[in-house]
Motif scaffolding. Structure first.
Motif, PDB file in Angstrom:
ATOM      1  N   UNK A 242      -5.383 -19.935  10.041  1.00 62.69           N
ATOM      2  CA  UNK A 242      -4.602 -19.390  11.158  1.00 62.69           C
ATOM      3  C   UNK A 242      -3.853 -18.142  10.686  1.00 62.69           C
ATOM      4  N   UNK A 243      -4.120 -16.976  11.296  1.00 58.30           N
ATOM      5  CA  UNK A 243      -3.377 -15.769  10.918  1.00 58.30           C
ATOM      6  C   UNK A 243      -1.948 -15.818  11.443  1.00 58.30           C
ATOM      7  N   UNK A 244      -1.023 -15.326  10.641  1.00 54.15           N
ATOM      8  CA  UNK A 244       0.401 -15.383  10.981  1.00 54.15           C
ATOM      9  C   UNK A 244       1.016 -14.002  10.794  1.00 54.15           C
ATOM     10  N   UNK A 245       1.765 -13.556  11.783  1.00 56.95           N
ATOM     11  CA  UNK A 245       2.500 -12.291  11.650  1.00 56.95           C
ATOM     12  C   UNK A 245       3.977 -12.598  11.410  1.00 56.95           C
ATOM     13  N   UNK A 246       4.526 -12.018  10.344  1.00 51.83           N
ATOM     14  CA  UNK A 246       5.947 -12.135  10.044  1.00 51.83           C
ATOM     15  C   UNK A 246       6.588 -10.773  10.283  1.00 51.83           C
ATOM     16  N   UNK A 247       7.553 -10.727  11.172  1.00 57.59           N
ATOM     17  CA  UNK A 247       8.286  -9.503  11.477  1.00 57.59           C
ATOM     18  C   UNK A 247       9.623  -9.575  10.747  1.00 57.59           C
ATOM     19  N   UNK A 248       9.952  -8.520  10.013  1.00 55.56           N
ATOM     20  CA  UNK A 248      11.134  -8.544   9.150  1.00 55.56           C
ATOM     21  C   UNK A 248      12.311  -7.808   9.789  1.00 55.56           C
ATOM     22  N   UNK A 249      13.417  -8.522   9.930  1.00 56.17           N
ATOM     23  CA  UNK A 249      14.651  -7.918  10.422  1.00 56.17           C
ATOM     24  C   UNK A 249      15.642  -7.874   9.259  1.00 56.17           C
ATOM     25  N   UNK A 250      15.758  -6.683   8.653  1.00 54.61           N
ATOM     26  CA  UNK A 250      16.676  -6.508   7.526  1.00 54.61           C
ATOM     27  C   UNK A 250      17.321  -5.138   7.624  1.00 54.61           C
ATOM     28  N   UNK A 259      14.644   4.432  10.956  1.00 51.70           N
ATOM     29  CA  UNK A 259      14.613   2.977  11.114  1.00 51.70           C
ATOM     30  C   UNK A 259      13.324   2.552  11.803  1.00 51.70           C
ATOM     31  N   UNK A 260      12.636   1.601  11.206  1.00 55.63           N
ATOM     32  CA  UNK A 260      11.448   1.004  11.820  1.00 55.63           C
ATOM     33  C   UNK A 260      11.419  -0.468  11.446  1.00 55.63           C
ATOM     34  N   UNK A 261      10.693  -1.241  12.216  1.00 57.72           N
ATOM     35  CA  UNK A 261      10.597  -2.683  11.954  1.00 57.72           C
ATOM     36  C   UNK A 261       9.266  -2.961  11.270  1.00 57.72           C
ATOM     37  N   UNK A 262       9.335  -3.496  10.070  1.00 57.84           N
ATOM     38  CA  UNK A 262       8.121  -3.789   9.312  1.00 57.84           C
ATOM     39  C   UNK A 262       7.613  -5.194   9.625  1.00 57.84           C
ATOM     40  N   UNK A 263       6.322  -5.358   9.487  1.00 57.48           N
ATOM     41  CA  UNK A 263       5.746  -6.698   9.623  1.00 57.48           C
ATOM     42  C   UNK A 263       4.607  -6.846   8.627  1.00 57.48           C
ATOM     43  N   UNK A 264       4.236  -8.095   8.371  1.00 48.01           N
ATOM     44  CA  UNK A 264       3.096  -8.368   7.500  1.00 48.01           C
ATOM     45  C   UNK A 264       2.240  -9.442   8.148  1.00 48.01           C
ATOM     46  N   UNK A 265       0.946  -9.179   8.206  1.00 44.04           N
ATOM     47  CA  UNK A 265       0.003 -10.151   8.752  1.00 44.04           C
ATOM     48  C   UNK A 265      -0.637 -10.925   7.602  1.00 44.04           C
ATOM     49  N   UNK A 289       3.674 -15.466  15.887  1.00 40.73           N
ATOM     50  CA  UNK A 289       4.578 -14.369  15.557  1.00 40.73           C
ATOM     51  C   UNK A 289       5.949 -14.941  15.217  1.00 40.73           C
ATOM     52  N   UNK A 290       6.388 -14.724  13.983  1.00 39.31           N
ATOM     53  CA  UNK A 290       7.682 -15.248  13.541  1.00 39.31           C
ATOM     54  C   UNK A 290       8.595 -14.111  13.105  1.00 39.31           C
ATOM     55  N   UNK A 291       9.866 -14.252  13.419  1.00 43.25           N
ATOM     56  CA  UNK A 291      10.875 -13.289  13.001  1.00 43.25           C
ATOM     57  C   UNK A 291      11.556 -13.810  11.737  1.00 43.25           C
ATOM     58  N   UNK A 292      11.578 -12.972  10.707  1.00 47.04           N
ATOM     59  CA  UNK A 292      12.236 -13.357   9.462  1.00 47.04           C
ATOM     60  C   UNK A 292      13.511 -12.550   9.284  1.00 47.04           C
ATOM     61  N   UNK A 293      14.616 -13.279   9.178  1.00 45.77           N
ATOM     62  CA  UNK A 293      15.872 -12.717   8.710  1.00 45.77           C
ATOM     63  C   UNK A 293      16.151 -13.403   7.388  1.00 45.77           C
ATOM     64  N   UNK A 294      16.749 -12.693   6.405  1.00 45.73           N
ATOM     65  CA  UNK A 294      16.889 -13.277   5.063  1.00 45.73           C
ATOM     66  C   UNK A 294      17.280 -14.754   5.077  1.00 45.73           C
ATOM     67  N   UNK A 295      16.321 -15.594   4.636  1.00 45.03           N
ATOM     68  CA  UNK A 295      16.569 -17.029   4.552  1.00 45.03           C
ATOM     69  C   UNK A 295      16.250 -17.817   5.805  1.00 45.03           C
ATOM     70  N   UNK A 296      15.701 -17.166   6.845  1.00 45.54           N
ATOM     71  CA  UNK A 296      15.489 -17.913   8.088  1.00 45.54           C
ATOM     72  C   UNK A 296      14.335 -17.347   8.918  1.00 45.54           C
ATOM     73  N   UNK A 297      13.618 -18.267   9.607  1.00 45.71           N
ATOM     74  CA  UNK A 297      12.503 -17.893  10.496  1.00 45.71           C
ATOM     75  C   UNK A 297      12.774 -18.414  11.910  1.00 45.71           C
TER      76      UNK A 297
END
Length: 303
Positions: A242-250, A259-265, A289-297
């Protein structure tokens, strides 16, 4: 200090001195790990006030949360609103990645009724079961977790007496006896994949913890409450296909201050090898699609 007869009384001074010494000794014994344990207990208590899986909220609620905070985060949330419409929060108890994946995947099946995907992942789950057995796991240690996940998977398909609604899916995801079992299912799947491909994962594991793959799985993958990193996500994505996209909010920004929002598939390894059309399509647009903030999804919903 003297008493009424003019004699010096030293016992009071000794008592005070003794008390202070005792306090200093107690404080010295109150080590960093005690403080960390106390902080963890407080955090766990606060986390317990939040459902395992929350209600779906507009992304504007996230913007309101950071309104008076870091301006970079506020700007990034504004960028996020161009692609995403809503967020669903999960409890920050160390299981948030697995919990977020669990709900997002089952919700996807409930909405799409994709029986071919259910058949595909059921076959993958069977392979994962064989992997664990080949690695020396006793079946009784994981069979209940596997059975419950497959039961939940069947329940989101319509047309049977056991079929459930979206509201019932939310309620089940908040039921600890169900939710924790499914989280444990994913933890076993992840551990089995890492151990099976230990040579591949070893450099990443040592970069994180400087321990062996086996010890990493025992201490950082299988126990409940242990947080997830890229190793966990890669292994779960590969094991289940299952492919998963993690969007990083830092707070990061480029050298020019833009400023741009990075993600990794995270693309399943099998898809990378076979380059099958179905895999290529999924890899281009992950449905998790999951949002990652340091230490949390948390879970994100694209527009």
């Amino acid at each position: 200090m003297q008493n009424q007869d003019g004699h010096v009384v030293e016992s009071g001074t000794e008592t005070i001195t003794s008390t202070k010494a005792s306090e200093i000794e107690d404080w010295a014994n109150f080590r960093d790990d005690d403080i960390l344990q106390q902080q963890s207990a407080i955090q766990a208590e606060e986390a317990g006030k939040i459902p395992f899986v929350g209600d779906k909220e507009p992304l504007s609620s996230l913007a309101a949360e950071y309104k008076s905070g870091n301006p970079i985060l506020v700007e990034k949330i504004n960028v996020l609103t161009e692609q995403y419409a809503a967020i669903r929060r999960t409890r920050g108890d160390g299981n948030c990645f697995f919990r977020s994946f669990m709900f997002a995947y089952l919700e996807h099946i409930l909405q799409t009724q994709d029986r071919a995907e259910v058949d595909r992942i059921t076959a993958n789950v069977e392979q994962c079961r064989k992997t664990l057995l080949s690695l020396g796991y006793a079946e009784f240690t994981f069979e209940d977790f596997f059975a419950l996940f497959l039961e939940q998977l069947e329940s989101v398909l319509s047309g049977t007496e056991a079929s459930i609604s979206h509201d019932e899916l939310v309620q089940r995801s908040r039921d600890q006896s169900i939710s924790d079992y499914v989280v444990m299912f994913f933890r076993f799947i992840t551990s089995g994949e890492i151990r099976k491909r230990s040579e591949f994962f070893e450099p990443f594991v040592q970069g994180l913890t400087n321990t062996s793959v086996e010890q990493f799985c025992k201490s950082s993958v299988e126990p409940m409450g242990e947080e997830s990193d890229h190793v966990h996500i890669t292994a779960l994505s590969d094991a289940l296909g299952v492919p998963i996209r993690i969007v990083y909010l830092d707070r990061s920004c480029d050298d020019k201050g833009s400023v741009s929002v990075n993600h990794h598939d995270f693309t399943p390894a099998a898809c990378q090898v076979t380059n099958a059309n179905s895999c290529a399509t999924q890899a281009a647009k992950p449905f998790i699609n999951l949002l990652y903030r340091p230490g949390h999804y948390d879970i994100l919903y694209p527009k």
